[in-house]
Design an enzyme around this catalytic site. Structure first.
Site, mmCIF file in Angstrom:
data_model
loop_
_atom_site.group_PDB
_atom_site.id
_atom_site.type_symbol
_atom_site.label_atom_id
_atom_site.label_comp_id
_atom_site.label_asym_id
_atom_site.label_seq_id
_atom_site.Cartn_x
_atom_site.Cartn_y
_atom_site.Cartn_z
ATOM 1 N N THR A 1 14.573 -5.469 5.552
ATOM 2 C CA THR A 1 15.041 -4.526 6.358
ATOM 3 C C THR A 1 14.440 -4.831 7.704
ATOM 4 O OG1 THR A 1 15.306 -2.650 4.994
ATOM 5 C CG2 THR A 1 15.169 -2.018 7.262
ATOM 6 N N TYR B 1 23.093 -1.394 6.580
ATOM 7 C CA TYR B 1 22.649 -2.735 7.173
ATOM 8 C C TYR B 1 22.604 -3.734 6.035
ATOM 9 C CZ TYR B 1 18.279 -1.817 5.057
ATOM 10 O OH TYR B 1 17.253 -1.606 4.141
ATOM 11 N N THR C 1 10.526 -3.305 2.164
ATOM 12 C CA THR C 1 9.373 -2.524 1.833
ATOM 13 C C THR C 1 9.423 -1.861 0.123
ATOM 14 O OG1 THR C 1 10.850 -0.667 2.428
ATOM 15 C CG2 THR C 1 9.274 -1.610 4.106
ATOM 16 N N ASP C 2 10.480 -2.353 -0.472
ATOM 17 C CA ASP C 2 10.806 -1.718 -1.752
ATOM 18 C C ASP C 2 9.809 -2.476 -2.716
ATOM 19 O OD1 ASP C 2 12.720 -0.408 -0.790
ATOM 20 O OD2 ASP C 2 14.429 -1.585 -1.909
ATOM 21 N N LYS D 1 4.758 2.522 -1.939
ATOM 22 C CA LYS D 1 5.782 3.007 -1.200
ATOM 23 C C LYS D 1 5.930 4.440 -1.949
ATOM 24 C CE LYS D 1 10.278 2.335 0.498
ATOM 25 N NZ LYS D 1 11.484 1.350 0.882
ATOM 26 N N GLU E 1 -7.523 10.817 -24.389
ATOM 27 C CA GLU E 1 -6.304 11.640 -25.159
ATOM 28 C C GLU E 1 -5.781 10.509 -26.260
ATOM 29 O OE1 GLU E 1 -3.558 13.966 -22.760
ATOM 30 O OE2 GLU E 1 -4.787 13.475 -21.171
#
Ligand code: SIN
Length: 359
Positions: A45, A58, A124-125, A197, A316
Site C-alpha cells: 500500500t 487502490y 503490511t499484510d 498486524k 496440557e
C-alpha cells in the site's frame, strides 16, 4: 474519462508536486557525512495508487521507489539514499522466492559494504513474516528496517511519507546497530520477532502484543526503551538456497475435523504448524491425525490462535509422547518460518525445539 487515465493523471500530478518539493527543499548535503541507506522496494500500500483521495480502493505496488522517494525530500538530510526495486507486489503475494531474493541481496549489499543500513518498503499484510524471515537470515548486524503504509500514496492523510521518513531515521541512527531486523510504523519501532498486524484497516495496526514497541520516533529523534534478549544467536545461511521445505498451517476451532491434516499426510509436506485453541489445544480427532503426521516424520509444531502469549511444552498436551514441538510465543505464521528454516538443517525434534526456545 476512463479510470486508468484518471490514475495516470493522479500519478503525474503527484510526481510534479514531488519534484517541486525536492527542488525547493534539497540543500547542499555534499559536505555532510551521512550514512548510506539503500531502500529495497517490494510494493504494498505504501506504493499504492487509487483513483480518489477519499476512497479506500487502490492498487498496491504501482508507484516506483524513485517517485516515493521524491515525495519525501527531507530524507536526503538524514542519509545518502539509493532505491532498488526488488518486487512490485501486494504483500499477500509475498513468497519464499522473494524472501530468498531479498535476503540474498541484503547479505550481498552488506558483504560488499555498499550501504550502512537498509530500509525495505513492504505491504503490511505479511510484513511481520518478512521481518521474521530476514531477522533469522541476514548475517550482518547493520540495521534493516521494514516500513509500509495503511493508506495508499494518493490518499488524503496518507501515512506512507511520514513512515518512510521515520524508517530512514531509524536505519540511519547508530543506536539501531545490533538490534536485529526492525519494523518502523506509525511512530513506533518494533522488534521483528514480536511485531504483528492486529487491525485490518487502522494506521495503528502494528503492535507487539506480548512486550510492546522497543522504541519511539518523535520530533525527528529515535528513542529506544527496551531491547529483546531473544534475538537469534543462530542465523540461517540461505545465500545458496533456492527453496525451503514445505510447512503448512492448520487452524483449530470447535468441532474441527481431521480432514485438512489427513489431506496433508498425502503430500510432500515436511512440517505442520497447528494454530491451536488456547494453549495450542486440539480435539481428539485432530490430535490423532497430528500424531499420525508425527509418526510419519512430519514435524508438528503447536502454536495458538489467541494472538498473544506462549504455547507451552508438556502442560496440557503430552508433547513428548506425541512427538510434537511448541512455538513458545511465536504466532503460527512466524512459527512456520522458523520451522521451514530449521528443517533445512535437521528434522531432529530436540534441536528444532531448542531453536524455538532460543529465538
Ligand atoms: C499489502 O500488504 O500489500 C496490502 C496492504 C498494505 O500494504 O497495507
Amino acid at each position: 474519462m476512463n479510470t486508468s487515465l484518471i490514475k495516470k493523471g493522479i500519478l503525474v500530478l503527484f510526481l510534479f508536486v514531488s519534484t517541486l518539493q525536492t527542488q525547493a527543499q534539497t540543500k547542499d548535503n555534499s559536505t555532510k557525512i551521512l550514512p548510506r541507506v539503500t531502500i529495497l522496494a517490494t510494493g504494498g500500500t505504501i506504493a499504492g495508487a487509487g483513483e480518489s483521495a477519499t476512497k479506500a480502493a487502490y492498487t498496491a505496488g504501482e508507484v516506483p521507489i524513485d517517485i516515493l522517494l521524491s515525495a519525501v525530500p527531507q530524507i536526503h538530510d538524514l542519509a545518502k539514499v539509493k532505491g532498488e526495486q526488488i518486487a512490485k507486489i501486494g504483500s499477500q503475494d509475498m513468497s519464499v522466492e522473494v524472501w530468498l531474493k531479498l535476503s540474498k541481496r541484503i547479505n550481498e549489499i552488506f558483504a560488499e559494504n555498499s550501504a550502512d543500513a537498509i530500509v525495505i518498503t513492504h505491504g503490511t499484510d505479511t510484513m511481520e513474516e518478512t521481518a521474521t524471515f530476514l531477522d533469522l537470515t541476514v548475517l550482518f548486524d547493520k540495521p534493516v528496517v521494514l516500513v509500509g503504509a495503511m493508506r495508499a500514496s494518493t490518499a488524503m492523510s496518507q501515512d506512507g511519507n511520514k513512515n518512510l521518513l521515520d524508517a530512514v531515521m531509524v536505519a540511519a541512527d547508530s543506536k539501531s546497530l545490533g538490534k536485529g531486523v526492525l519494523v518502523a510504523m506509525n511512530g513506533l519501532v518494533f522488534d521483528a520477532r514480536d511485531v504483528t498486524k492486529t487491525i485490518s484497516t487502522s494506521t495503528s495496526t502494528f503492535q507487539s502484543r506480548n512486550f510492546g514497541p522497543i522504541g519511539l520516533i518523535y520530533d525527528g529523534k529515535v528513542s529506544y526503551y527496551y531491547e529483546s534478549l531473544r534475538d537469534p544467536l543462530k542465523k540461517f545461511d540461505v545465500t545458496k538456497a533456492t527453496s525451503l521445505p514445505q510447512v503448512e498451517i492448520i487452524y483449530g476451532y470447535a468441532d474441527a475435523s481431521p480432514v485438512p491434516v489427513d489431506a496433508l499426510l498425502k503430500t510432500e509436506v515436511k512440517g505442520i504448524v497447528y494454530a491451536g485453541m488456547g494453549n495450542g489445544n486440539f480435539n481428539a480427532a485432530v490430535g490423532k491425525s497430528l500424531e499420525n503426521a508425527s509418526k510419519k516424520g512430519i514435524v508438528v509444531c503447536r502454536s495458538n490462535r489467541t494472538g498473544s502469549g506462549r504455547t507451552t511444552l508438556l502442560n496440557e498436551v503430552d508433547d513428548a509422547a506425541l512427538g510434537f514441538v511448541v512455538a513458545d510465543d511465536l504466532n503460527p505464521q512466524k512459527a512456520r518460518i522458523l520451522l521451514m528454516l530449521s528443517l533445512i538443517e535437521t528434522s531432529d525434534q530436540a534441536k528444532i525445539q531448542s531453536n524455538f526456545f532460543d529465538y
